[in-house]
Write a protein that holds these residues in place. Structure first.
Motif, PDB file in Angstrom:
ATOM      1  N   GLN A  19      48.807  34.065  31.659  1.00  0.00           N
ATOM      2  CA  GLN A  19      47.494  33.446  31.464  1.00  0.00           C
ATOM      3  C   GLN A  19      47.166  33.272  29.980  1.00  0.00           C
ATOM      4  O   GLN A  19      46.526  32.288  29.594  1.00  0.00           O
ATOM      5  CB  GLN A  19      46.416  34.275  32.166  1.00  0.00           C
ATOM      6  CG  GLN A  19      46.516  34.262  33.683  1.00  0.00           C
ATOM      7  CD  GLN A  19      46.484  32.854  34.264  1.00  0.00           C
ATOM      8  OE1 GLN A  19      45.806  31.963  33.738  1.00  0.00           O
ATOM      9  NE2 GLN A  19      47.218  32.635  35.347  1.00  0.00           N
ATOM     10  N   MET A  20      47.618  34.190  29.153  1.00  0.00           N
ATOM     11  CA  MET A  20      47.409  34.035  27.715  1.00  0.00           C
ATOM     12  C   MET A  20      48.175  32.832  27.167  1.00  0.00           C
ATOM     13  O   MET A  20      47.662  32.081  26.341  1.00  0.00           O
ATOM     14  CB  MET A  20      47.834  35.312  26.986  1.00  0.00           C
ATOM     15  CG  MET A  20      46.854  36.452  27.153  1.00  0.00           C
ATOM     16  SD  MET A  20      47.409  37.958  26.318  1.00  0.00           S
ATOM     17  CE  MET A  20      47.379  37.424  24.605  1.00  0.00           C
ATOM     18  N   GLN A  21      49.401  32.645  27.635  1.00  0.00           N
ATOM     19  CA  GLN A  21      50.198  31.501  27.191  1.00  0.00           C
ATOM     20  C   GLN A  21      49.542  30.182  27.602  1.00  0.00           C
ATOM     21  O   GLN A  21      49.467  29.232  26.816  1.00  0.00           O
ATOM     22  CB  GLN A  21      51.611  31.588  27.773  1.00  0.00           C
ATOM     23  CG  GLN A  21      52.480  32.671  27.158  1.00  0.00           C
ATOM     24  CD  GLN A  21      52.958  32.338  25.758  1.00  0.00           C
ATOM     25  OE1 GLN A  21      52.791  31.225  25.278  1.00  0.00           O
ATOM     26  NE2 GLN A  21      53.554  33.312  25.090  1.00  0.00           N
ATOM     27  N   LEU A  22      49.053  30.123  28.838  1.00  0.00           N
ATOM     28  CA  LEU A  22      48.377  28.915  29.322  1.00  0.00           C
ATOM     29  C   LEU A  22      47.088  28.672  28.544  1.00  0.00           C
ATOM     30  O   LEU A  22      46.758  27.529  28.208  1.00  0.00           O
ATOM     31  CB  LEU A  22      48.079  29.047  30.815  1.00  0.00           C
ATOM     32  CG  LEU A  22      49.295  29.059  31.751  1.00  0.00           C
ATOM     33  CD1 LEU A  22      48.866  29.403  33.173  1.00  0.00           C
ATOM     34  CD2 LEU A  22      50.014  27.710  31.716  1.00  0.00           C
ATOM     35  N   CYS A  23      46.367  29.736  28.254  1.00  0.00           N
ATOM     36  CA  CYS A  23      45.122  29.612  27.501  1.00  0.00           C
ATOM     37  C   CYS A  23      45.400  29.173  26.064  1.00  0.00           C
ATOM     38  O   CYS A  23      44.658  28.364  25.499  1.00  0.00           O
ATOM     39  CB  CYS A  23      44.397  30.957  27.522  1.00  0.00           C
ATOM     40  SG  CYS A  23      42.683  30.878  27.010  1.00  0.00           S
ATOM     41  N   SER A 190      46.474  31.639  42.654  1.00  0.00           N
ATOM     42  CA  SER A 190      47.606  31.009  41.974  1.00  0.00           C
ATOM     43  C   SER A 190      47.351  30.963  40.470  1.00  0.00           C
ATOM     44  O   SER A 190      46.204  31.067  40.012  1.00  0.00           O
ATOM     45  CB  SER A 190      47.809  29.588  42.490  1.00  0.00           C
ATOM     46  OG  SER A 190      46.740  28.752  42.064  1.00  0.00           O
ATOM     47  N   GLN A 191      48.425  30.808  39.696  1.00  0.00           N
ATOM     48  CA  GLN A 191      48.299  30.749  38.235  1.00  0.00           C
ATOM     49  C   GLN A 191      47.340  29.656  37.798  1.00  0.00           C
ATOM     50  O   GLN A 191      46.534  29.861  36.880  1.00  0.00           O
ATOM     51  CB  GLN A 191      49.672  30.514  37.605  1.00  0.00           C
ATOM     52  CG  GLN A 191      50.626  31.688  37.730  1.00  0.00           C
ATOM     53  CD  GLN A 191      51.972  31.418  37.081  1.00  0.00           C
ATOM     54  OE1 GLN A 191      52.182  30.354  36.497  1.00  0.00           O
ATOM     55  NE2 GLN A 191      52.892  32.369  37.192  1.00  0.00           N
ATOM     56  N   ASP A 192      47.414  28.499  38.439  1.00  0.00           N
ATOM     57  CA  ASP A 192      46.570  27.368  38.051  1.00  0.00           C
ATOM     58  C   ASP A 192      45.091  27.656  38.304  1.00  0.00           C
ATOM     59  O   ASP A 192      44.237  27.334  37.468  1.00  0.00           O
ATOM     60  CB  ASP A 192      46.986  26.103  38.807  1.00  0.00           C
ATOM     61  CG  ASP A 192      48.321  25.565  38.337  1.00  0.00           C
ATOM     62  OD1 ASP A 192      48.787  25.981  37.257  1.00  0.00           O
ATOM     63  OD2 ASP A 192      48.921  24.736  39.058  1.00  0.00           O
ATOM     64  N   ILE A 193      44.788  28.259  39.440  1.00  0.00           N
ATOM     65  CA  ILE A 193      43.394  28.560  39.767  1.00  0.00           C
ATOM     66  C   ILE A 193      42.849  29.634  38.834  1.00  0.00           C
ATOM     67  O   ILE A 193      41.717  29.534  38.340  1.00  0.00           O
ATOM     68  CB  ILE A 193      43.256  28.995  41.236  1.00  0.00           C
ATOM     69  CG1 ILE A 193      43.528  27.802  42.167  1.00  0.00           C
ATOM     70  CG2 ILE A 193      41.871  29.573  41.504  1.00  0.00           C
ATOM     71  CD1 ILE A 193      43.518  28.154  43.639  1.00  0.00           C
ATOM     72  N   VAL A 194      43.653  30.661  38.570  1.00  0.00           N
ATOM     73  CA  VAL A 194      43.226  31.718  37.651  1.00  0.00           C
ATOM     74  C   VAL A 194      42.947  31.129  36.266  1.00  0.00           C
ATOM     75  O   VAL A 194      41.927  31.426  35.638  1.00  0.00           O
ATOM     76  CB  VAL A 194      44.284  32.832  37.557  1.00  0.00           C
ATOM     77  CG1 VAL A 194      43.915  33.831  36.457  1.00  0.00           C
ATOM     78  CG2 VAL A 194      44.411  33.556  38.891  1.00  0.00           C
ATOM     79  N   GLN A 195      43.828  30.244  35.793  1.00  0.00           N
ATOM     80  CA  GLN A 195      43.639  29.635  34.487  1.00  0.00           C
ATOM     81  C   GLN A 195      42.395  28.750  34.463  1.00  0.00           C
ATOM     82  O   GLN A 195      41.634  28.770  33.487  1.00  0.00           O
ATOM     83  CB  GLN A 195      44.863  28.813  34.094  1.00  0.00           C
ATOM     84  CG  GLN A 195      44.775  28.137  32.730  1.00  0.00           C
ATOM     85  CD  GLN A 195      44.605  29.087  31.569  1.00  0.00           C
ATOM     86  OE1 GLN A 195      44.116  28.709  30.494  1.00  0.00           O
ATOM     87  NE2 GLN A 195      44.993  30.355  31.745  1.00  0.00           N
TER      88      GLN A 195
END
Length: 208
Positions: A19-23, A190-195
């Motif tokens: 999540q940090m990388q996506l952010c 999911s990763q997308d929803i969390v992000q």
């Protein structure tokens, strides 16, 4: 735009790194200067301290108070070398763990004296608090199963299930007592929803 300290917290396997990388990518797309860092290990000295803290040694275990002091030393160096200078230039800092980890792991997990922990956190930080802390909330069992499926477990990850449950309880109580600073994000989606949920929180808290 003034610098912001955005901290990511949670039990093992909660998804902080992803999540940090996506952010990080999202903030860069907004032309925001952003730094990715972590505790322990955000400086050259911190890398050595991280190895001492996380590499398991059965013959020479790390004492609980020693562990606490090493985390405090890492934090003090990290703040002086990385956090303060970069915040002063207006950077957004995404930090993997900060003071709440010490309270959750060494306070709730190890059962060390909270007043000692709070005093050490104050000394190490000089009062520097996060602008917002994202707590990625997942069940302990789910998080550890993710870790066991990915990599060799470090010294903390190999602790008992009861230890990790106490850590989770620590985060739960911290979030209740610090609602203006700590935001709970359900990490089971999911990763997308969390992000998406993280971005919405950051837009609301930091950009509005």
């Amino acid at each position: 735009m003034s610098g912001k300290l955005i901290v990511f917290e949670g039990v093992e396997g909660c998804g902080k790194t992803t999540q940090m990388q996506l952010c990080f990518q999202w903030l860069e797309s907004l032309n925001i200067s952003v730094l990715l860092t972590r505790e322990p290990g955000g400086t050259e000295l911190g890398k050595d301290l991280r190895a001492l803290l996380l590499e398991k040694s059965l013959s020479k275990p790390v004492g609980e108070v020693t562990e606490l002091l090493l985390y405090a030393a890492d934090r003090a160096q990290h703040i002086e070398e990385e956090l303060k200078p970069n915040l002063a230039t207006g950077k957004f800092i995404l930090c993997d763990r900060y003071t709440d980890s010490t309270i959750a792991y060494q306070g709730y997990g190890r059962g060390l004296d909270m007043s000692l922990i709070n005093n050490l956190n104050q000394i190490a930080t000089g009062g520097l608090k996060s602008d917002i802390t994202i707590w990625l909330d997942v069940d302990v069992e789910v998080g550890l199963s993710r870790k066991r499926g990915q990599t060799k477990l470090d010294r903390i990850e190999q602790e008992t299930m009861d230890f990790h449950r106490r850590v989770q309880q620590g985060y739960t109580e911290l979030a209740v007592s610090n609602p203006s600073r700590i935001v709970k994000i359900d990490g089971n989606y999911s990763q997308d929803i969390v992000q998406k949920n993280i971005q919405e929180i950051l837009q609301k808290r930091l950009f509005s």
